[in-house]
Design a protein around this motif. Sequence first.
Motif, PDB file in Angstrom:
ATOM      1  N   UNK A  90       0.872  -1.174   0.000  1.00 36.83           N
ATOM      2  CA  UNK A  90       0.000   0.000   0.000  1.00 36.83           C
ATOM      3  C   UNK A  90       0.905   1.218   0.000  1.00 36.83           C
ATOM      4  N   UNK A  91       0.663   2.142  -0.913  1.00 35.33           N
ATOM      5  CA  UNK A  91       1.441   3.392  -0.912  1.00 35.33           C
ATOM      6  C   UNK A  91       1.101   4.178   0.340  1.00 35.33           C
ATOM      7  N   UNK A  92       2.104   4.816   0.910  1.00 43.16           N
ATOM      8  CA  UNK A  92       1.894   5.583   2.137  1.00 43.16           C
ATOM      9  C   UNK A  92       0.853   6.678   1.932  1.00 43.16           C
ATOM     10  N   UNK A  93       0.863   7.329   0.768  1.00 43.17           N
ATOM     11  CA  UNK A  93      -0.111   8.394   0.500  1.00 43.17           C
ATOM     12  C   UNK A  93      -1.535   7.832   0.458  1.00 43.17           C
ATOM     13  N   UNK A  94      -1.713   6.637  -0.125  1.00 42.48           N
ATOM     14  CA  UNK A  94      -3.031   6.003  -0.153  1.00 42.48           C
ATOM     15  C   UNK A  94      -3.464   5.590   1.253  1.00 42.48           C
ATOM     16  N   UNK A  95      -2.519   5.093   2.045  1.00 42.81           N
ATOM     17  CA  UNK A  95      -2.825   4.700   3.419  1.00 42.81           C
ATOM     18  C   UNK A  95      -3.235   5.913   4.250  1.00 42.81           C
ATOM     19  N   UNK A  96      -2.487   7.022   4.127  1.00 43.98           N
ATOM     20  CA  UNK A  96      -2.819   8.229   4.883  1.00 43.98           C
ATOM     21  C   UNK A  96      -4.179   8.783   4.488  1.00 43.98           C
ATOM     22  N   UNK A  97      -4.483   8.784   3.192  1.00 42.34           N
ATOM     23  CA  UNK A  97      -5.788   9.266   2.735  1.00 42.34           C
ATOM     24  C   UNK A  97      -6.900   8.376   3.271  1.00 42.34           C
ATOM     25  N   UNK A  98      -6.679   7.073   3.276  1.00 38.92           N
ATOM     26  CA  UNK A  98      -7.679   6.128   3.778  1.00 38.92           C
ATOM     27  C   UNK A  98      -7.899   6.326   5.272  1.00 38.92           C
ATOM     28  N   UNK A  99      -6.795   6.512   6.025  1.00 39.40           N
ATOM     29  CA  UNK A  99      -6.922   6.741   7.467  1.00 39.40           C
ATOM     30  C   UNK A  99      -7.689   8.024   7.768  1.00 39.40           C
ATOM     31  N   UNK A 100      -7.416   9.088   7.026  1.00 42.10           N
ATOM     32  CA  UNK A 100      -8.146  10.343   7.225  1.00 42.10           C
ATOM     33  C   UNK A 100      -9.628  10.170   6.930  1.00 42.10           C
ATOM     34  N   UNK A 101      -9.941   9.357   5.946  1.00 39.94           N
ATOM     35  CA  UNK A 101     -11.339   9.101   5.580  1.00 39.94           C
ATOM     36  C   UNK A 101     -12.054   8.324   6.689  1.00 39.94           C
ATOM     37  N   UNK A 102     -11.309   7.488   7.416  1.00 39.68           N
ATOM     38  CA  UNK A 102     -11.889   6.641   8.467  1.00 39.68           C
ATOM     39  C   UNK A 102     -12.052   7.364   9.795  1.00 39.68           C
ATOM     40  N   UNK A 103     -11.414   8.511   9.963  1.00 37.72           N
ATOM     41  CA  UNK A 103     -11.462   9.222  11.243  1.00 37.72           C
ATOM     42  C   UNK A 103     -12.867   9.691  11.560  1.00 37.72           C
ATOM     43  N   UNK A 104     -13.212   9.577  12.843  1.00 36.27           N
ATOM     44  CA  UNK A 104     -14.495  10.045  13.342  1.00 36.27           C
ATOM     45  C   UNK A 104     -14.203  11.088  14.407  1.00 36.27           C
ATOM     46  N   UNK A 105     -14.835  12.258  14.325  1.00 38.77           N
ATOM     47  CA  UNK A 105     -14.574  13.289  15.339  1.00 38.77           C
ATOM     48  C   UNK A 105     -14.923  12.808  16.752  1.00 38.77           C
ATOM     49  N   UNK A 106     -14.081  13.128  17.707  1.00 38.37           N
ATOM     50  CA  UNK A 106     -14.342  12.771  19.105  1.00 38.37           C
ATOM     51  C   UNK A 106     -15.298  13.792  19.720  1.00 38.37           C
ATOM     52  N   UNK A 107     -16.107  13.322  20.600  1.00 37.25           N
ATOM     53  CA  UNK A 107     -17.082  14.216  21.264  1.00 37.25           C
ATOM     54  C   UNK A 107     -16.475  14.939  22.422  1.00 37.25           C
TER      55      UNK A 107
END
Length: 45
Positions: free
Chosen positions: A28-45
């Motif tokens: 997995x390219x690091x840039x693709x992994x970072x983009x995927x991780x950012x997409x998966x983030x959920x804001x904390x309350x």
Amino acid sequence: MSRAAFYRMRARGLAPKCLKLPNGQIRVRRSDLNAWLEHCEVPAC
């Protein structure tokens, strides 16, 4: 994340974009992994 969990996510189309090398290994390219991780983030309350 376990290898089995990653492959299940990949089979469902939920994993980051992967590259298959000529020897059969998957990377997995690091840039693709970072983009995927950012997409998966959920804001904390």
